[in-house]
Each structure stands twice: as structure tokens, then as C-alpha cells.
Design a protein around this motif. Structure first.
Motif, PDB file in Angstrom:
ATOM      1  N   VAL A 133       0.841  -1.205   0.000  1.00  0.00           N
ATOM      2  CA  VAL A 133       0.000   0.000   0.000  1.00  0.00           C
ATOM      3  C   VAL A 133       0.872   1.250   0.000  1.00  0.00           C
ATOM      4  O   VAL A 133       0.651   2.174  -0.781  1.00  0.00           O
ATOM      5  N   LYS A 134       1.894   1.282   0.870  1.00  0.00           N
ATOM      6  CA  LYS A 134       2.777   2.449   0.949  1.00  0.00           C
ATOM      7  C   LYS A 134       3.539   2.674  -0.350  1.00  0.00           C
ATOM      8  O   LYS A 134       3.674   3.805  -0.804  1.00  0.00           O
ATOM      9  N   LEU A 135       4.041   1.601  -0.959  1.00  0.00           N
ATOM     10  CA  LEU A 135       4.782   1.747  -2.210  1.00  0.00           C
ATOM     11  C   LEU A 135       3.864   2.207  -3.339  1.00  0.00           C
ATOM     12  O   LEU A 135       4.251   3.043  -4.161  1.00  0.00           O
ATOM     13  N   ASP A 136       2.639   1.679  -3.372  1.00  0.00           N
ATOM     14  CA  ASP A 136       1.676   2.112  -4.389  1.00  0.00           C
ATOM     15  C   ASP A 136       1.339   3.590  -4.215  1.00  0.00           C
ATOM     16  O   ASP A 136       1.285   4.343  -5.190  1.00  0.00           O
ATOM     17  N   GLU A 137       1.127   4.013  -2.960  1.00  0.00           N
ATOM     18  CA  GLU A 137       0.821   5.417  -2.691  1.00  0.00           C
ATOM     19  C   GLU A 137       1.977   6.327  -3.094  1.00  0.00           C
ATOM     20  O   GLU A 137       1.763   7.461  -3.523  1.00  0.00           O
ATOM     21  N   ALA A 138       3.204   5.827  -2.965  1.00  0.00           N
ATOM     22  CA  ALA A 138       4.386   6.612  -3.330  1.00  0.00           C
ATOM     23  C   ALA A 138       4.688   6.535  -4.827  1.00  0.00           C
ATOM     24  O   ALA A 138       5.637   7.158  -5.302  1.00  0.00           O
ATOM     25  N   GLY A 139       3.898   5.756  -5.564  1.00  0.00           N
ATOM     26  CA  GLY A 139       4.100   5.632  -7.000  1.00  0.00           C
ATOM     27  C   GLY A 139       5.275   4.747  -7.381  1.00  0.00           C
ATOM     28  O   GLY A 139       5.826   4.873  -8.465  1.00  0.00           O
ATOM     29  N   ILE A 140       5.654   3.838  -6.490  1.00  0.00           N
ATOM     30  CA  ILE A 140       6.768   2.928  -6.756  1.00  0.00           C
ATOM     31  C   ILE A 140       6.177   1.562  -7.077  1.00  0.00           C
ATOM     32  O   ILE A 140       5.921   0.745  -6.195  1.00  0.00           O
ATOM     33  N   GLY A 141       5.923   1.339  -8.351  1.00  0.00           N
ATOM     34  CA  GLY A 141       5.281   0.107  -8.770  1.00  0.00           C
ATOM     35  C   GLY A 141       6.253  -0.997  -9.138  1.00  0.00           C
ATOM     36  O   GLY A 141       5.867  -2.147  -9.249  1.00  0.00           O
TER      37      GLY A 141
END
Length: 182
Positions: free
Chosen positions: A52-60
Motif C-alpha cells: 500500500v505504501k509503495l503504491d501510494e508513493a508511486g513505486i510500482g
């Protein structure tokens, strides 16, 4: 985080591995500088939070996998940079975790361990499930040496309730050229 970035600044990150990724903070900070990034944690709940945190940060592009620091689900010499951030104080056998990290570290690669200096805050064992009350430089030096790593930098961050130390080691040898897909 600035001290960690400084320790990782003088060489390319390449294939980055974050062991005990937890919330994925190290991936959030350093995956954009890596050619690929993998976070491993034994807790599926922490991996969900990290996603969730990586998705929110745009790190896919970062991959998350469930696994144990003593038996990493990766082949030998598959990582160029490995981070163990605030993980070893939970380890039954910290030396074994460092040996396992060294197994997956490519020649010329770097291992960065960030953890507490030795301390006497025994309440952390009960309150936060710490198995170790920090580490001495000599113990870390011995574990790195047993794993075939050269400890080349130590930085102490004092000023808080607990002193944090960064230990960086490198695996001898020249970096291997990555084969291009045909």
C-alpha cells in the motif's frame, strides 16, 4: 535516512534487496535509484502494508516476497546492494543472517546493516520483542568477516535515546556483468 543515503551514495545500487522490509520504507527511498528492488519480510501483514505504501508513493516496480532472513528465496549472487534496516536485533542468530545475505550478494556488492549500538534497555525485549540489546562493532566485524565481507565503513548516529550504527561491508571481487535477455 540521510546517513543511509550517504552510505549508499558512492556506488550504483543495481539489484537492491531489502531484508526485513517491514513497511517498505527503504524501498520507498532507494528503489527509484536501483535497477530492480525486492523487499522480503516474513510477515504477510507487513508485506500488505508495504505494498500500500509503495503504491501510494508511486513505486510500482518493487517486488515484495514473503521469506525468512535465514533462508532467502533468492539465488546466489543475485543482489548488488542489500539493506538490513533495524532487523538484526530480532534475529536468533545475527551472524547466520549476515552469512545468508552474503550468499545472495554479488561480487563487488555492498551490505548495509543499520541497527542499535549495545545498550541496556532490557524493557525492549518484552515491550518490542527485541532478542538483542544492540551490537558491538567487534561482533559485527566478526560476522562480516565470517561471511566473507570486508567491513569498510562504520558510522555512529548519537543523540537519541539509543545510538544507531551503520555498518557497510563489501563482497570482494569484481562486479559481474549482467546478461541481457536474448
Amino acid at each position: 535516512e540521510r546517513a543511509i543515503a550517504s552510505m549508499l551514495a558512492d556506488r550504483p545500487l543495481g539489484e537492491l534487496l531489502d531484508i526485513g522490509t517491514g513497511t517498505g520504507r527503504m524501498l520507498e527511498l532507494f528503489a527509484p535509484r536501483a535497477s530492480s528492488a525486492i523487499g522480503i519480510d516474513r510477515s504477510s501483514e507487513m508485506l500488505r502494508l508495504a505494498r500500500v505504501k509503495l503504491d501510494e508513493a508511486g513505486i510500482g516496480g518493487a517486488s515484495l516476497r514473503q521469506g525468512d532472513m535465514n533462508a532467502l528465496p533468492l539465488p546466489d549472487r543475485s543482489a548488488d546492494s542489500i539493506i538490513l534496516h533495524q532487523v538484526l536485533h530480532y534475529a536468533q542468530q545475527p551472524g547466520s543472517a549476515i552469512i545468508e545475505a552474503a550468499r545472495v550478494l554479488a561480487p563487488g556488492g555492498q551490505l548495509l546493516v543499520i541497527d542499535f549500538a549495545q545498550h541496556d534497555r532490557s524493557e525492549l525485549k518484552e515491550k518490542d520483542a527485541h532478542l538483542r540489546l544492540g551490537f558491538a562493532d567487534d561482533a559485527m566485524r566478526g560476522w562480516f568477516s565470517s561471511a566473507g565481507l570486508e567491513l569498510d565503513r562504520i558510522e555512529r548516529l548519537e543523540g537519541g535515546e539509543l545510538t544507531v550504527i551503520l555498518w557497510r561491508g563489501v563482497k570482494p571481487g569484481r562486479p559481474e556483468k549482467k546478461r541481457e535477455a536474448a
